[in-house]
Design an enzyme around this catalytic site. Structure first.
Site, short mmCIF file in Angstrom:
data_model
loop_
_atom_site.label_atom_id
_atom_site.label_comp_id
_atom_site.label_asym_id
_atom_site.label_seq_id
_atom_site.Cartn_x
_atom_site.Cartn_y
_atom_site.Cartn_z
N GLU A 32 57.19 48.55 44.78
CA GLU A 32 57.68 49.87 44.02
C GLU A 32 58.44 50.79 45.04
OE1 GLU A 32 53.70 49.81 44.29
OE2 GLU A 32 54.34 49.31 46.19
N SER B 247 51.89 39.93 38.15
CA SER B 247 50.70 40.24 38.35
C SER B 247 50.64 41.76 39.00
CB SER B 247 49.86 39.29 39.13
OG SER B 247 49.90 38.30 38.31
N TYR B 248 51.48 41.94 40.09
CA TYR B 248 51.33 43.14 40.60
C TYR B 248 51.87 44.31 39.87
CZ TYR B 248 52.14 46.68 44.38
OH TYR B 248 52.13 47.77 44.99
N MET B 249 53.10 44.09 38.91
CA MET B 249 53.40 44.98 38.13
C MET B 249 52.47 45.19 36.82
SD MET B 249 55.95 46.24 39.50
CE MET B 249 56.90 45.81 40.74
N ARG C 255 49.37 49.16 45.88
CA ARG C 255 48.31 48.76 45.08
C ARG C 255 47.28 47.93 46.20
NH1 ARG C 255 48.89 45.79 39.48
NH2 ARG C 255 46.67 46.27 39.70
#
Length: 406
Positions: free
Chosen positions: A302, A316-318, A349
């Site tokens: 981010e 996956s992170y988003m 996250r």
């Protein structure tokens, strides 16, 4: 040992914590280091006063490359030599020329005195609780936890070899060990000539030039071996390229080109630093790939922050529905100093964040702060013993991290 041993550079060392009477001019003007009688182990027991040339250095954990230094001398003598009925008592006096460095220190700061093979002294002062202070004690095999002072003689039979971590500490002391030319060096020149290949290609060549390295069975050992091999190849190539450049000299329109020389010198130093960082990242990636770990390198998280390695991937992170506890990240830095705090802003996250480094003997104060910031330190297994026992239980090695992300 490709880079030799510590005995090539030092014959003995001692350490102690400074007191007010040693460095505070308002308390005493004697210019004397006290409590160093045990340093006779390497300074000897001369009958008459002996004078040693000495370099005084102030080292702290800052990134400042302009380190306070003084070229001076010390005298070592038995102050009771004219009192035959009393046992010897040796004192070490420092000359007035060293005061600009010595009086930067405060009571409780660390003093390390190391003697080189030519019997000259390297006298290092560093702040209490600093990482560089811990590293110096580890380098010389000293430990002040059990007393006010410690010293040891450094012999060829017992001295530690100069691995990647110890060489980084020696670099802080302006010492660059000689090295044996790698067996693959001629092949390197044959393939790339007298120029530096792209960083990724250089790292591949270094890995392929070593036999018997298994990133599956021993990822920790593989990482150290590959870094050592690439540095040896790089330094050999650098020496050849720089020597050829120096032969041509630095002249501009018949006048000595000082600016050109300084620019060239700076480029050499900057290349060393950047190349080490790139090599570290490339070899970590090779280990992850060999272990079939899913990852994304230089992944954007981010606010344009980028994680060196993100697990399992950027998508996956988003995905806000992907469980945060299954996300991992790994920052890689050959050395930490204060730059480890940069990692805290990456990948919001993910908690805890992981940082892989090759820096040994990081201070307890620093690792305590890392733990409070939920940052987990990862180091190759061989470096764990450079840390205090209470720190070691908290550290992860490369194998443990691979199992975690697997």
């Amino acid at each position: 040992m490709r880079f030799g041993s510590l005995a090539d550079h030092f014959r003995g060392a001692g350490a102690k914590y400074l007191t007010e009477v040693e460095i505070n001019l308002d308390v005493s003007k004697q210019h004397e280091f006290q409590g160093v009688h045990g340093f006779r182990r390497f300074l000897g027991s001369p009958v008459e006063k002996e004078t040693f040339p000495a370099v005084f250095l102030w080292l702290d954990d800052s990134e400042d490359e302009e380190r306070p230094r003084a070229d001076a001398f010390c005298t070592w003598s038995d102050v009771r030599r004219n009192q035959p009925k009393r046992s010897a008592e040796y004192h070490l006096y420092y000359s007035a020329d060293s005061r600009a460095v010595v009086h930067r220190a405060e009571a409780g700061d660390l003093l390390v005195i190391a003697q080189k093979p030519d019997r000259s002294l390297l006298i290092i002062l560093s702040p209490a609780g600093s990482t560089i202070g811990e590293q110096l004690q580890w380098l010389f095999g000293l430990d002040l936890l059990e007393g006010d002072a410690d010293s040891k003689e450094i012999s060829a039979s017992s001295a530690r070899g100069l691995d990647y971590a110890t060489r980084q500490i020696l670099a802080e002391l302006d010492i660059e060990p000689d090295q044996a030319e790698p067996s693959a060096f001629d092949q390197l020149i044959g393939q790339f000539g007298l120029s530096f290949p792209p960083t990724a290609e250089f790292s591949v060549f270094a890995r392929q030039s070593l036999r018997g390295v298994d990133p599956l069975a021993d990822p920790d050992g593989a990482l150290i071996a590959w870094m050592d091999e690439e540095e040896a190849l790089f330094r050999s190539l650098e020496k050849l390229i720089v020597s050829e450049r120096l032969k041509t000299g630095f002249h501009k329109e018949g006048i000595a080109d000082v600016d050109g020389f300084l620019k060239f010198s700076l480029s050499v130093q900057n290349r060393r630093k950047s190349r080490a960082g790139y090599a570290f990242g490339h070899h970590v990636e090779a280990i992850l790939a060999a272990n079939s770990i899913q990852y994304r390198r230089e992944a954007t998280t981010e606010k344009r922050n980028a994680a060196d390695f993100l697990f399992p991937d950027e998508a996956s992170y988003m995905n806000e529905h992907f469980p945060s506890e299954r996300l991992k990240m790994l920052a890689v830095k050959t050395s930490c100093k204060d730059r480890w705090r940069q990692v805290l802003s990456e990948a919001n996250r993910i908690s805890p964040k992981h940082l892989l480094t090759l820096e040994p003997a990081i201070s307890t104060a620093q690792t305590d702060e890392m733990r409070s910031q939920d940052l987990q330190l990862v180091l190759p297994r061989a470096l764990h013993t450079s840390f205090r026992p209470q720190q070691q239980a908290w550290l992860l090695d490369m194998r443990a991290f691979i199992n975690l992300v697997r």
